[in-house]
Design a protein around this motif. Structure first.
Motif, PDB file in Angstrom:
ATOM      1  N   THR A  37       0.834  -1.208   0.000  1.00 54.36           N
ATOM      2  CA  THR A  37       0.000   0.000   0.000  1.00 54.36           C
ATOM      3  C   THR A  37       0.865   1.252   0.000  1.00 54.36           C
ATOM      4  O   THR A  37       1.948   1.280   0.600  1.00 54.36           O
ATOM      5  CB  THR A  37      -0.919   0.026   1.230  1.00 54.36           C
ATOM      6  OG1 THR A  37      -0.115   0.098   2.413  1.00 54.36           O
ATOM      7  CG2 THR A  37      -1.795  -1.209   1.279  1.00 54.36           C
ATOM      8  N   LEU A  38       0.344   2.289  -0.660  1.00 55.05           N
ATOM      9  CA  LEU A  38       0.943   3.629  -0.637  1.00 55.05           C
ATOM     10  C   LEU A  38      -0.171   4.638  -0.366  1.00 55.05           C
ATOM     11  O   LEU A  38      -1.262   4.535  -0.957  1.00 55.05           O
ATOM     12  CB  LEU A  38       1.606   3.966  -1.979  1.00 55.05           C
ATOM     13  CG  LEU A  38       3.086   3.600  -2.171  1.00 55.05           C
ATOM     14  CD1 LEU A  38       3.518   3.982  -3.587  1.00 55.05           C
ATOM     15  CD2 LEU A  38       3.970   4.308  -1.153  1.00 55.05           C
ATOM     16  N   PRO A  39       0.057   5.623   0.528  1.00 56.25           N
ATOM     17  CA  PRO A  39      -0.971   6.648   0.745  1.00 56.25           C
ATOM     18  C   PRO A  39      -1.185   7.483  -0.507  1.00 56.25           C
ATOM     19  O   PRO A  39      -0.243   7.708  -1.282  1.00 56.25           O
ATOM     20  CB  PRO A  39      -0.409   7.476   1.900  1.00 56.25           C
ATOM     21  CG  PRO A  39       1.059   7.233   1.872  1.00 56.25           C
ATOM     22  CD  PRO A  39       1.240   5.831   1.366  1.00 56.25           C
ATOM     23  N   ILE A  40      -2.385   7.938  -0.702  1.00 57.42           N
ATOM     24  CA  ILE A  40      -2.701   8.665  -1.938  1.00 57.42           C
ATOM     25  C   ILE A  40      -1.981   9.998  -2.023  1.00 57.42           C
ATOM     26  O   ILE A  40      -1.797  10.547  -3.117  1.00 57.42           O
ATOM     27  CB  ILE A  40      -4.237   8.839  -2.060  1.00 57.42           C
ATOM     28  CG1 ILE A  40      -4.597   9.193  -3.512  1.00 57.42           C
ATOM     29  CG2 ILE A  40      -4.743   9.896  -1.089  1.00 57.42           C
ATOM     30  CD1 ILE A  40      -6.083   9.150  -3.789  1.00 57.42           C
ATOM     31  N   ASN A  41      -1.579  10.519  -0.863  1.00 55.82           N
ATOM     32  CA  ASN A  41      -0.827  11.778  -0.859  1.00 55.82           C
ATOM     33  C   ASN A  41       0.671  11.552  -0.646  1.00 55.82           C
ATOM     34  O   ASN A  41       1.374  12.414  -0.107  1.00 55.82           O
ATOM     35  CB  ASN A  41      -1.369  12.712   0.218  1.00 55.82           C
ATOM     36  CG  ASN A  41      -1.266  12.122   1.612  1.00 55.82           C
ATOM     37  OD1 ASN A  41      -1.064  10.918   1.772  1.00 55.82           O
ATOM     38  ND2 ASN A  41      -1.408  12.970   2.625  1.00 55.82           N
ATOM     39  N   ASP A  42       1.164  10.402  -1.053  1.00 55.60           N
ATOM     40  CA  ASP A  42       2.599  10.118  -0.952  1.00 55.60           C
ATOM     41  C   ASP A  42       3.387  11.116  -1.796  1.00 55.60           C
ATOM     42  O   ASP A  42       2.975  11.491  -2.899  1.00 55.60           O
ATOM     43  CB  ASP A  42       2.867   8.685  -1.434  1.00 55.60           C
ATOM     44  CG  ASP A  42       4.326   8.321  -1.331  1.00 55.60           C
ATOM     45  OD1 ASP A  42       4.777   8.009  -0.226  1.00 55.60           O
ATOM     46  OD2 ASP A  42       5.024   8.376  -2.378  1.00 55.60           O
ATOM     47  N   ARG A  43       4.545  11.535  -1.276  1.00 53.11           N
ATOM     48  CA  ARG A  43       5.324  12.580  -1.959  1.00 53.11           C
ATOM     49  C   ARG A  43       5.828  12.114  -3.323  1.00 53.11           C
ATOM     50  O   ARG A  43       6.006  12.938  -4.232  1.00 53.11           O
ATOM     51  CB  ARG A  43       6.493  13.018  -1.086  1.00 53.11           C
ATOM     52  CG  ARG A  43       7.496  11.931  -0.767  1.00 53.11           C
ATOM     53  CD  ARG A  43       8.559  12.431   0.186  1.00 53.11           C
ATOM     54  NE  ARG A  43       9.565  11.419   0.482  1.00 53.11           N
ATOM     55  CZ  ARG A  43      10.671  11.225  -0.230  1.00 53.11           C
ATOM     56  NH1 ARG A  43      10.897  11.977  -1.306  1.00 53.11           N
ATOM     57  NH2 ARG A  43      11.533  10.289   0.095  1.00 53.11           N
ATOM     58  N   HIS A  44       6.086  10.825  -3.493  1.00 53.18           N
ATOM     59  CA  HIS A  44       6.525  10.331  -4.793  1.00 53.18           C
ATOM     60  C   HIS A  44       5.381  10.342  -5.805  1.00 53.18           C
ATOM     61  O   HIS A  44       5.584  10.672  -6.978  1.00 53.18           O
ATOM     62  CB  HIS A  44       7.067   8.909  -4.661  1.00 53.18           C
ATOM     63  CG  HIS A  44       8.275   8.813  -3.772  1.00 53.18           C
ATOM     64  ND1 HIS A  44       9.497   9.301  -4.137  1.00 53.18           N
ATOM     65  CD2 HIS A  44       8.428   8.274  -2.528  1.00 53.18           C
ATOM     66  CE1 HIS A  44      10.372   9.080  -3.166  1.00 53.18           C
ATOM     67  NE2 HIS A  44       9.745   8.453  -2.181  1.00 53.18           N
ATOM     68  N   LEU A  45       4.168   9.979  -5.363  1.00 55.20           N
ATOM     69  CA  LEU A  45       3.030   9.965  -6.279  1.00 55.20           C
ATOM     70  C   LEU A  45       2.664  11.368  -6.733  1.00 55.20           C
ATOM     71  O   LEU A  45       2.183  11.553  -7.867  1.00 55.20           O
ATOM     72  CB  LEU A  45       1.831   9.292  -5.606  1.00 55.20           C
ATOM     73  CG  LEU A  45       2.015   7.817  -5.211  1.00 55.20           C
ATOM     74  CD1 LEU A  45       0.734   7.286  -4.576  1.00 55.20           C
ATOM     75  CD2 LEU A  45       2.403   6.977  -6.415  1.00 55.20           C
ATOM     76  N   LYS A  46       2.905  12.367  -5.882  1.00 52.06           N
ATOM     77  CA  LYS A  46       2.553  13.742  -6.270  1.00 52.06           C
ATOM     78  C   LYS A  46       3.459  14.275  -7.373  1.00 52.06           C
ATOM     79  O   LYS A  46       3.139  15.291  -7.996  1.00 52.06           O
ATOM     80  CB  LYS A  46       2.619  14.645  -5.039  1.00 52.06           C
ATOM     81  CG  LYS A  46       1.470  14.406  -4.070  1.00 52.06           C
ATOM     82  CD  LYS A  46       1.403  15.454  -2.968  1.00 52.06           C
ATOM     83  CE  LYS A  46       2.495  15.251  -1.945  1.00 52.06           C
ATOM     84  NZ  LYS A  46       2.318  16.164  -0.788  1.00 52.06           N
ATOM     85  N   GLU A  47       4.576  13.584  -7.635  1.00 48.49           N
ATOM     86  CA  GLU A  47       5.433  13.985  -8.757  1.00 48.49           C
ATOM     87  C   GLU A  47       4.814  13.630 -10.109  1.00 48.49           C
ATOM     88  O   GLU A  47       5.312  14.067 -11.144  1.00 48.49           O
ATOM     89  CB  GLU A  47       6.799  13.314  -8.625  1.00 48.49           C
ATOM     90  CG  GLU A  47       7.597  13.770  -7.410  1.00 48.49           C
ATOM     91  CD  GLU A  47       8.936  13.073  -7.301  1.00 48.49           C
ATOM     92  OE1 GLU A  47       9.236  12.246  -8.196  1.00 48.49           O
ATOM     93  OE2 GLU A  47       9.675  13.348  -6.341  1.00 48.49           O
ATOM     94  N   TYR A  48       3.724  12.849 -10.113  1.00 42.57           N
ATOM     95  CA  TYR A  48       3.061  12.456 -11.365  1.00 42.57           C
ATOM     96  C   TYR A  48       2.007  13.477 -11.796  1.00 42.57           C
ATOM     97  O   TYR A  48       1.148  13.169 -12.614  1.00 42.57           O
ATOM     98  CB  TYR A  48       2.378  11.091 -11.198  1.00 42.57           C
ATOM     99  CG  TYR A  48       3.296   9.972 -10.746  1.00 42.57           C
ATOM    100  CD1 TYR A  48       4.665  10.051 -10.926  1.00 42.57           C
ATOM    101  CD2 TYR A  48       2.768   8.831 -10.161  1.00 42.57           C
ATOM    102  CE1 TYR A  48       5.489   9.026 -10.508  1.00 42.57           C
ATOM    103  CE2 TYR A  48       3.588   7.791  -9.744  1.00 42.57           C
ATOM    104  CZ  TYR A  48       4.955   7.893  -9.914  1.00 42.57           C
ATOM    105  OH  TYR A  48       5.763   6.874  -9.498  1.00 42.57           O
TER     106      TYR A  48
END
Length: 413
Positions: free
Chosen positions: A242-253
């Motif tokens: 699992t990854l939180p939806i506000n993960d800092r890596h995902l926000k780079e997308y």
């Protein structure tokens, strides 16, 4: 006496040779005037040229050549010569004359001796300077000024020694997973490396796990913390990453539509499973869902893993955007090389599966860092290009459960 006589005869001969360079005797008379007399008048009485009075010429100085004899012999010869000449001791001594003789004579033997000393010192200085001092000065100050190549006239041509080439044994590069020695982690298990990093892992046995991922909210669920090495018994297991939806890596997308996805999921998490599944790039996950844990929204990917005895498996869940070209995708993965393999074999396999030439280097680069990447081929649909964690072998299983077409670029990135 015979020996002394021979020495005196030799001395007379030397005096005769050196006579032209000897000077006159000068002394002060009783009247105060300076009187000059010849050397042969020593001990005699002469007249002063100024007042006409008689004055006795002194003779008590030792001759310049008397140093050739020992002090005792020199004194002996001088006194005996005076006795023979005058039959009595010197008058000046008996009468106690107050004046002192003043002579200026050149000593050729002393001059030669001094010149010999000077020559010896110069020779030593030149020898020491040439051998030690000049090389030190040359190394310190003049080394850079030397020509790189000697002139052709002074070049020394030496034959080159034949060189024997020793072929060193080639050591094969490490193959498979490089970051960890899996054999030191335990007997068997799964090592999880999510892309991007920072995911949380939950574990359950396959026989007791329901199809839906709601079981993650149960209190007795096994949560695995880092490091992501999980010791598991041989058999089939279920892992949920699992990854939180506000993960800092995902926000780079955000350039690939991630902000729009996030808004839709937060508006209605329970009906966003299909939306999230189609946003992320497919991999070997059997299910993709949205889960709310302790009031926080997570994106969860479910994997079924088979563990064999005395064998470790590396799992790399992909949380990468689907609408992203490989040229941009390889910039989003880790820069650290984690897998070793034969690049020649990989390129031949990619050519066999119909991968276009422009994507070859991107796929090889991603496989070195991640170990797996999904790709849509024209003939076989979606395939998972994977590197085996133990031997570095290449496999390309078909993702039969994926029902979508090839990559489609966004209209507005």
């Amino acid at each position: 006496m015979l020996r002394h006589g021979r020495r005196r005869n030799r001395l007379k001969d030397l005096k005769g040779l050196l006579w032209p360079i000897r000077s006159m005797i000068e002394f002060k008379a009783d009247c105060g005037h300076t009187v000059r007399a010849k050397d042969e008048d020593a001990g005699k009485v002469v007249r002063c040229a100024y007042c006409g009075r008689e004055a006795q010429v002194p003779q008590d100085e030792q001759d310049e050549l008397d140093f050739l004899f020992s002090p005792a012999e020199a004194d002996d010869s001088a006194s005996s010569a005076a006795v023979k000449a005058h039959g009595a001791p010197s008058r000046r001594r008996s009468s106690g004359m107050p004046f002192q003789p003043s002579r200026s004579r050149a000593d050729p033997f002393l001059l030669v001796k001094r010149m010999a000393y000077v020559a010896a010192i110069l020779i030593c200085a030149i020898f020491v300077g040439k051998k030690y001092a000049w090389p030190a000065v040359e190394r310190a100050f003049l080394q850079d000024e030397k020509p790189a190549v000697a002139p052709a006239d002074f070049a020394v041509h030496r034959p080159k020694k034949p060189t024997i080439e020793v072929q060193k044994p080639r050591t094969a590069g490490r193959m498979g997973f490089l970051l960890e020695r899996l054999d030191k982690l335990g007997r068997e298990g799964v090592y999880v490396r999510s892309v991007p990093e920072g995911a949380t892992v939950y574990h359950a046995e396959a026989e007791r796990t329901p199809k839906e991922l709601k079981w993650l909210v149960e209190p007795n669920t096994d949560r695995v913390v880092s490091p992501m090495s999980i010791d598991l018994k041989p058999g089939r297991h279920v892992l949920v990453v699992t990854l939180p939806i506000n993960d800092r890596h995902l926000k780079e997308y955000r350039h690939f539509g991630y902000n729009e996805l996030r808004r839709k999921v937060e508006e209605d998490p329970e009906r966003s499973d299909d939306t999230v599944d189609r946003y992320f790039r497919p991999d070997t996950a059997t299910d993709v869902s949205v889960v709310v844990l302790r009031g926080r929204i997570y994106i969860a990917r479910k994997y079924e893993v088979s563990v064999h005895r005395n064998e470790w498996t590396v799992l790399a869940p992909l949380f990468l955007p689907y609408r992203c070209a490989l040229a941009d995708l390889h910039k989003l993965v880790s820069r650290e090389e984690a897998y070793g393999f034969s690049e020649t074999d990989i390129l031949s396999e990619l050519e066999f599966y119909g991968v276009v030439d422009r994507d070859h280097r991107y796929i090889v680069d991603i496989l070195r860092r991640v170990g797996s990447i999904s790709y849509h081929t024209d003939s076989g649909g979606w395939r998972m290009f994977m590197i085996d964690s133990l031997g570095g072998d290449f496999t390309a299983p078909k993702l039969a459960h994926v029902r979508r077409g090839p990559w489609e670029p966004l209209s507005q990135p």
